[in-house]
Design a protein around this motif. Structure first.
Motif, short mmCIF file in Angstrom:
data_model
loop_
_atom_site.label_atom_id
_atom_site.label_comp_id
_atom_site.label_asym_id
_atom_site.label_seq_id
_atom_site.Cartn_x
_atom_site.Cartn_y
_atom_site.Cartn_z
N GLU A 189 0.84 -1.19 0.00
CA GLU A 189 0.00 0.00 0.00
C GLU A 189 0.87 1.24 0.00
O GLU A 189 1.75 1.38 0.85
N PRO A 190 0.66 2.18 -0.94
CA PRO A 190 1.42 3.44 -0.92
C PRO A 190 1.12 4.22 0.36
O PRO A 190 0.03 4.12 0.93
N THR A 191 2.09 4.99 0.80
CA THR A 191 1.93 5.76 2.02
C THR A 191 0.92 6.88 1.79
O THR A 191 1.05 7.67 0.86
N LYS A 192 -0.09 6.94 2.64
CA LYS A 192 -1.13 7.95 2.53
C LYS A 192 -0.79 9.15 3.41
O LYS A 192 -0.19 9.03 4.46
N ARG A 193 -1.19 10.31 2.96
CA ARG A 193 -0.94 11.55 3.67
C ARG A 193 -1.89 11.69 4.84
O ARG A 193 -3.05 11.25 4.79
N ASP A 194 -1.41 12.31 5.90
CA ASP A 194 -2.25 12.57 7.07
C ASP A 194 -3.34 13.59 6.71
O ASP A 194 -3.06 14.63 6.10
N ARG A 195 -4.58 13.30 7.10
CA ARG A 195 -5.73 14.15 6.76
C ARG A 195 -6.22 14.98 7.95
O ARG A 195 -7.25 15.62 7.86
N SER A 196 -5.46 15.00 9.03
CA SER A 196 -5.95 15.69 10.22
C SER A 196 -6.10 17.20 9.98
O SER A 196 -7.06 17.82 10.45
N HIS A 197 -5.18 17.79 9.20
CA HIS A 197 -5.28 19.23 8.93
C HIS A 197 -6.51 19.54 8.09
O HIS A 197 -7.16 20.57 8.26
N LEU A 198 -6.87 18.63 7.19
CA LEU A 198 -8.04 18.84 6.34
C LEU A 198 -9.32 18.76 7.17
O LEU A 198 -10.22 19.59 7.03
N GLU A 199 -9.38 17.78 8.04
CA GLU A 199 -10.59 17.61 8.86
C GLU A 199 -10.76 18.74 9.87
O GLU A 199 -11.88 19.17 10.15
N SER A 200 -9.64 19.24 10.42
CA SER A 200 -9.75 20.32 11.40
C SER A 200 -10.08 21.65 10.73
O SER A 200 -10.89 22.43 11.24
N THR A 201 -9.47 21.93 9.57
CA THR A 201 -9.74 23.20 8.88
C THR A 201 -11.17 23.28 8.39
O THR A 201 -11.82 24.33 8.49
N LEU A 202 -11.67 22.19 7.83
CA LEU A 202 -13.04 22.16 7.32
C LEU A 202 -14.07 21.77 8.39
O LEU A 202 -15.25 21.65 8.08
#
Length: 532
Positions: A88-101
């Motif tokens: 599995e390719p390494t996925k980017r952390d989505r915490s900044h996206l969830e907190s900003t939106l």
């Protein structure tokens, strides 16, 4: 250990139009291709490969495959858990996206039902009568429906083909590797206008159904013909972000394709969505910076909407620092003649897809740029009601100016007509040279209309070619004893009612508690004299 068969040289490798797509010869793509080919061939033999071009695993596989002599080959054995990590390719952390939106917040959304009802009341009672009487819709082709008044903010994605528009939507909604994800590819994949909206379950809606549903805001699209409706599709997805916003993915611009080949008026459809979009993302990538006729026409249509445009340079992690600076400058050079504003537009430089940024690139810069763009998106969502009221007020100002101009054309026509005059020749002279009769200058002198808000003079030649001047009434005749005058009502809406509604939203008041009792928003009337 048995020798592994070498992969055929003619074997083609599929590439994706995601923001991280790279040329087949790049080290990053080579490592992915090597991993995909060899893992499938050697899994049954107990041989394990890691997807890193410079890692010992990839070097080991390369020696296993390419060495002509078996004596030069070394065994490529790795623990099974290491294989699972590599698959599995390494996925980017989505915490900044969830907190900003604010996707993790459980608080209920703001209830603007009372304000929306009052806004509809103002539009139908004060603006629409003048709009219909002077046929404003035939001048600008913009008729506001109840579905448009109550609709969510719309974010429009525009740009050349395969620059990552669909991949960006997948990334914002977290749809990658799910049944909901939009299809992407290196070839032009999106041939439809795709509306992604909220729904209780995954559902696809045909364009014909969307246009026939008056409850939605897309019913006016039926005027573009059945060929276009076949290219319109709606997708309902149960996602929290879509409860507050609607995304529209558009076909990529292909410069070598003529308008007639699409089968529908592409620019007119784009203009319809541009007029209703709250935020417009114009996406480019490092390989598609040239500006052709179709892209130039698109930027002409965006004139006057500069505050809502966000230019995005996608797939930025595919370039080294020096190359990125050159591409950034080339993008500005290409767009400079198309954007006539005093200050340069903001260009967001990042890579919008779920995979990790390419090594040895400016990860911190790309992350800050992405967060800035997400903050702009969240601001549009938070200011939904304010933007809606401002949009209706701007529409009312344009309707008022149009009515004043038609009234002035009609008054001039009546003044110039005599018993022996040819009405058609008299009015043709007025329409051909309105400045000779001070049509526009009299509007500026006698009203508080700004000269920058006046429409194009040429537009009224076409307007009066369809609508005879004798079919209209003077504004002074558009009055009734019970209903009042149309002009006074729309001026009251522009100067008092809409600003008051906007102020109540800004102060956190609830119009459904106080204001609707005064204006009548559709609630059941109360009998003040009845005992409780």
């Amino acid at each position: 250990m048995p020798r592994l068969p070498a992969p055929p040289r003619s074997q083609a490798v599929a590439h994706d139009a995601s923001p991280g797509s790279h040329s087949p010869g790049s080290p990053r793509q080579a490592s992915r291709s090597l991993y995909k080919r060899e893992t499938q061939r050697v899994r049954g033999l107990g041989v394990c490969v890691l997807p890193h071009a410079l890692s010992p695993a990839a070097a080991c596989v390369s020696s296993c495959v390419d060495s002509p002599s078996s004596s030069n080959r070394s065994p490529c054995l790795f623990p099974p858990e290491e294989v699972e990590d590599a698959s599995e390719p390494t996925k980017r952390d989505r915490s900044h996206l969830e907190s900003t939106l604010k996707l993790n917040e459980d608080k209920p959304a703001d209830d603007f039902s009372g304000a929306l009802q009052r806004l509809r009341k103002i539009y139908h009672s004060s603006i629409k009568p003048l709009e219909q009487s002077y046929r404003y819709n035939e001048l600008r082709q913009h008729e506001i429906t109840d579905g448009e008044i109550t609709s969510k903010p719309m974010v429009l994605f525009l740009g050349p083909w395969s620059v990552g528009k669909s991949s960006m939507i997948n990334y914002l909604l977290g749809l990658d590797d799910t049944p909901y994800q939009l299809y992407t590819g290196a070839e032009p994949t999106t041939s439809e206008f795709t509306v992604i909206m909220h729904g209780p379950k995954l559902k696809t809606i045909e364009g014909i159904v969307m246009a026939a549903d008056s409850a939605r805001s897309f019913s006016p699209l039926e005027k573009f013909g059945q060929n276009f409706l076949e290219k319109l599709i709606g997708i309902e997805v149960p996602h929290k972000l879509l409860e507050r916003v609607t995304f529209v993915d558009t076909p990529g611009i292909i410069e070598n394709r003529k308008q007639q080949e699409r089968g529908y008026p592409f620019n007119d459809v784009c203009q319809w969505f541009i007029d209703r979009a709250d935020l417009i993302f114009v996406v480019f990538d490092p390989t598609k910076l040239d500006v052709g006729l179709e892209l130039e026409m698109l930027f002409r249509q965006l004139k006057g909407r500069e505050s809502q445009i966000r230019i995005i340079l996608n797939k930025a992690d595919s370039l080294a620092t020096q190359e990125l600076m050159r591409v950034y400058g080339a993008l500005f050079w290409s767009l400079a003649p198309l954007i006539n504003v005093t200050e340069p537009p903001r260009v967001y430089v990042s890579s919008f897809w779920p995979q990790e940024y390419h090594p040895d690139t400016h990860k911190d810069l790309f992350l800050k740029e992405e967060i800035s763009l997400l903050e702009d998106l969240n601001q549009v969502i938070e200011n939904r009601m304010e933007n809606k009221i401002a949009f209706i007020r701007q529409h009312a100002i344009r309707v008022r100016i149009h009515a004043l101009l038609v009234d002035r054309y009609l008054q001039t026509y009546k003044d110039k007509m005599t018993f022996f005059s040819d009405g058609e020749l008299v009015f043709r002279d007025i329409v051909e040279d309105p400045d000779k009769f001070f049509i526009f200058k009299s509007i500026l002198a006698k009203t508080n209309v700004s000269k920058f808000d006046l429409p194009n003079r040429e537009a009224y030649k076409d307007f009066f070619g369809i609508n005879p001047i004798t079919s209209f009434k003077l504004l002074s005749q558009q009055c009734s004893y019970m209903g009042g005058c149309f002009l006074e009502k729309i001026e009251k809406a522009i100067t008092r009612e809409l600003p008051d509604l906007l102020g109540s939203i800004g102060l956190g008041k609830k119009p459904n508690v106080l204001s609707c009792d005064i204006t009548g928003c559709g609630e059941t009337p109360k009998n003040r004299y009845r005992k409780p």
